[in-house]
Motif scaffolding. Structure first.
Motif, PDB file in Angstrom:
ATOM      1  N   GLU A 102       0.835  -1.200   0.000  1.00 24.71           N
ATOM      2  CA  GLU A 102       0.000   0.000   0.000  1.00 24.71           C
ATOM      3  C   GLU A 102       0.869   1.249   0.000  1.00 24.71           C
ATOM      4  O   GLU A 102       1.949   1.274   0.594  1.00 24.71           O
ATOM      5  CB  GLU A 102      -0.874  -0.003   1.262  1.00 24.71           C
ATOM      6  CG  GLU A 102      -1.730   1.237   1.445  1.00 24.71           C
ATOM      7  CD  GLU A 102      -2.477   1.249   2.777  1.00 24.71           C
ATOM      8  OE1 GLU A 102      -3.319   2.137   2.973  1.00 24.71           O
ATOM      9  OE2 GLU A 102      -2.186   0.375   3.644  1.00 24.71           O
ATOM     10  N   VAL A 103       0.395   2.286  -0.670  1.00 20.50           N
ATOM     11  CA  VAL A 103       0.893   3.639  -0.446  1.00 20.50           C
ATOM     12  C   VAL A 103      -0.304   4.456   0.030  1.00 20.50           C
ATOM     13  O   VAL A 103      -1.400   4.370  -0.535  1.00 20.50           O
ATOM     14  CB  VAL A 103       1.519   4.238  -1.718  1.00 20.50           C
ATOM     15  CG1 VAL A 103       1.839   5.726  -1.516  1.00 20.50           C
ATOM     16  CG2 VAL A 103       2.790   3.481  -2.089  1.00 20.50           C
ATOM     17  N   VAL A 104      -0.090   5.249   1.100  1.00 22.64           N
ATOM     18  CA  VAL A 104      -1.201   5.954   1.748  1.00 22.64           C
ATOM     19  C   VAL A 104      -0.806   7.383   2.086  1.00 22.64           C
ATOM     20  O   VAL A 104       0.310   7.656   2.518  1.00 22.64           O
ATOM     21  CB  VAL A 104      -1.661   5.206   3.026  1.00 22.64           C
ATOM     22  CG1 VAL A 104      -0.517   5.008   4.010  1.00 22.64           C
ATOM     23  CG2 VAL A 104      -2.824   5.938   3.700  1.00 22.64           C
ATOM     24  N   ASN A 105      -1.748   8.275   1.842  1.00 25.33           N
ATOM     25  CA  ASN A 105      -1.655   9.660   2.308  1.00 25.33           C
ATOM     26  C   ASN A 105      -2.729   9.865   3.356  1.00 25.33           C
ATOM     27  O   ASN A 105      -3.916   9.688   3.084  1.00 25.33           O
ATOM     28  CB  ASN A 105      -1.861  10.627   1.122  1.00 25.33           C
ATOM     29  CG  ASN A 105      -1.824  12.080   1.568  1.00 25.33           C
ATOM     30  OD1 ASN A 105      -1.252  12.417   2.604  1.00 25.33           O
ATOM     31  ND2 ASN A 105      -2.440  12.949   0.775  1.00 25.33           N
ATOM     32  N   HIS A 106      -2.317  10.254   4.559  1.00 26.84           N
ATOM     33  CA  HIS A 106      -3.283  10.410   5.648  1.00 26.84           C
ATOM     34  C   HIS A 106      -4.007  11.759   5.618  1.00 26.84           C
ATOM     35  O   HIS A 106      -5.012  11.925   6.312  1.00 26.84           O
ATOM     36  CB  HIS A 106      -2.572  10.231   6.989  1.00 26.84           C
ATOM     37  CG  HIS A 106      -2.178   8.811   7.261  1.00 26.84           C
ATOM     38  ND1 HIS A 106      -3.048   7.883   7.767  1.00 26.84           N
ATOM     39  CD2 HIS A 106      -0.993   8.165   7.067  1.00 26.84           C
ATOM     40  CE1 HIS A 106      -2.426   6.722   7.890  1.00 26.84           C
ATOM     41  NE2 HIS A 106      -1.183   6.853   7.475  1.00 26.84           N
ATOM     42  N   ASN A 107      -3.492  12.702   4.814  1.00 30.49           N
ATOM     43  CA  ASN A 107      -4.155  14.004   4.690  1.00 30.49           C
ATOM     44  C   ASN A 107      -4.428  14.646   6.044  1.00 30.49           C
ATOM     45  O   ASN A 107      -5.520  15.145   6.317  1.00 30.49           O
ATOM     46  CB  ASN A 107      -5.452  13.866   3.885  1.00 30.49           C
ATOM     47  CG  ASN A 107      -5.211  13.720   2.398  1.00 30.49           C
ATOM     48  OD1 ASN A 107      -4.692  14.651   1.766  1.00 30.49           O
ATOM     49  ND2 ASN A 107      -5.534  12.578   1.841  1.00 30.49           N
ATOM     50  N   ARG A 108      -3.395  14.657   6.861  1.00 27.60           N
ATOM     51  CA  ARG A 108      -3.543  15.249   8.198  1.00 27.60           C
ATOM     52  C   ARG A 108      -2.793  16.571   8.312  1.00 27.60           C
ATOM     53  O   ARG A 108      -2.569  17.072   9.399  1.00 27.60           O
ATOM     54  CB  ARG A 108      -3.032  14.275   9.258  1.00 27.60           C
ATOM     55  CG  ARG A 108      -4.022  13.124   9.498  1.00 27.60           C
ATOM     56  CD  ARG A 108      -3.476  12.107  10.443  1.00 27.60           C
ATOM     57  NE  ARG A 108      -4.510  11.213  10.955  1.00 27.60           N
ATOM     58  CZ  ARG A 108      -4.254   9.999  11.451  1.00 27.60           C
ATOM     59  NH1 ARG A 108      -3.011   9.541  11.513  1.00 27.60           N
ATOM     60  NH2 ARG A 108      -5.256   9.255  11.894  1.00 27.60           N
ATOM     61  N   GLY A 109      -2.404  17.098   7.165  1.00 26.91           N
ATOM     62  CA  GLY A 109      -1.740  18.410   7.177  1.00 26.91           C
ATOM     63  C   GLY A 109      -0.310  18.341   7.606  1.00 26.91           C
ATOM     64  O   GLY A 109       0.258  19.345   7.979  1.00 26.91           O
TER      65      GLY A 109
END
Length: 246
Positions: free
Chosen positions: A239-246
């Motif tokens: 997996e590649v993941v972006n958590h988009n938590r700033g």
């Protein structure tokens, strides 16, 4: 670091006791635990089901602050009745300053506390390295070098029987030897943009690898969790993941 490494275990309560025992010595405790999943910072253990068979044959090394912490990790495991897989000591075959102690978890996976010189070490208690036994290291090399630009990886070692990929502060080796293959591991790498997740997925599929989950938000994990999944040549879920938590 790895965003996370996840394994499926045959008895969650037994594995939770093991990992709490040994990782607590390294100064890390679970941040989440329920009846199906226990999560440390970058290490997850979960129950088995039809989609998640038990993980076997994995070697995971956790970073220790110093040699004394390696000794304490191993001693805590042995005193709690867990299986010794190698008493603490220098492991110069892995590096001139490498010092490790080894145990077996309840499913027989090799678990190490390791200390040694590294330019940018992960904090104590985090995953320092993995060893994964694969059918064909060069086939695995092709997969991981394909996704490397999108997963923050570089090729660090390349021989017919062992390939090593590294991130800034961790590594994993893909090896072939006489022992059984590693089964059913989930590796997740962090991205800073959703576009990187999409590029990872597109590159893997264009190279002929198998889709295991198209890019998209997985709000079941948390709002903004944007990931994509493919299978490597041995069927491990990557997996590649972006958590988009700033």
């Amino acid at each position: 670091m790895f965003d996370h490494v996840a394994i499926a275990v045959s008895d969650l309560a037994a594995s939770e006791r093991f990992y709490r025992t040994v990782l607590g010595v390294l100064g890390t405790e679970p941040g989440y635990a329920d009846a199906g999943l226990v999560e440390w910072e970058d290490w997850d253990i979960g129950v088995t089901d039809r989609e998640h068979p038990v993980t076997r044959g994995l070697h995971v090394g956790f970073r220790a602050r110093d040699r004394a912490q390696v000794d304490a990790f191993w001693r805590a495991g042995v005193e709690a009745g867990y299986r010794d897989a190698g008493a603490p000591g220098p492991r110069r075959q892995y590096g001139p300053t490498s010092y490790g102690g080894f145990l077996l978890d309840p499913d027989g996976n090799s678990v190490e506390a390791v200390h040694g010189d590294r330019d940018e070490p992960v904090p104590a208690g985090r995953v320092d390295h993995l060893w994964i036994r694969v059918r064909a290291p060069q086939a695995s090399r092709r997969f991981y070098t394909t996704i490397a630009p999108h997963a923050g990886l570089r090729l660090a070692h390349d021989e017919p029987g062992r390939v090593q990929l590294s991130g800034p502060d961790y590594s994993f080796s893909l090896v072939r030897d006489e022992r059984p293959l590693t089964e059913h591991v989930h590796l997740a790498f962090a991205a800073c943009e959703d576009a990187t997740v999409r590029a990872f997925h597109a590159a893997a599929l264009a190279a002929g690898y198998e889709d295991n989950g198209a890019p998209g938000e997985r709000a079941v994990y948390h709002p903004g969790y944007y990931g994509a999944f493919v299978l490597d040549p041995d069927g491990h879920n990557i997996e590649v993941v972006n958590h988009n938590r700033g």
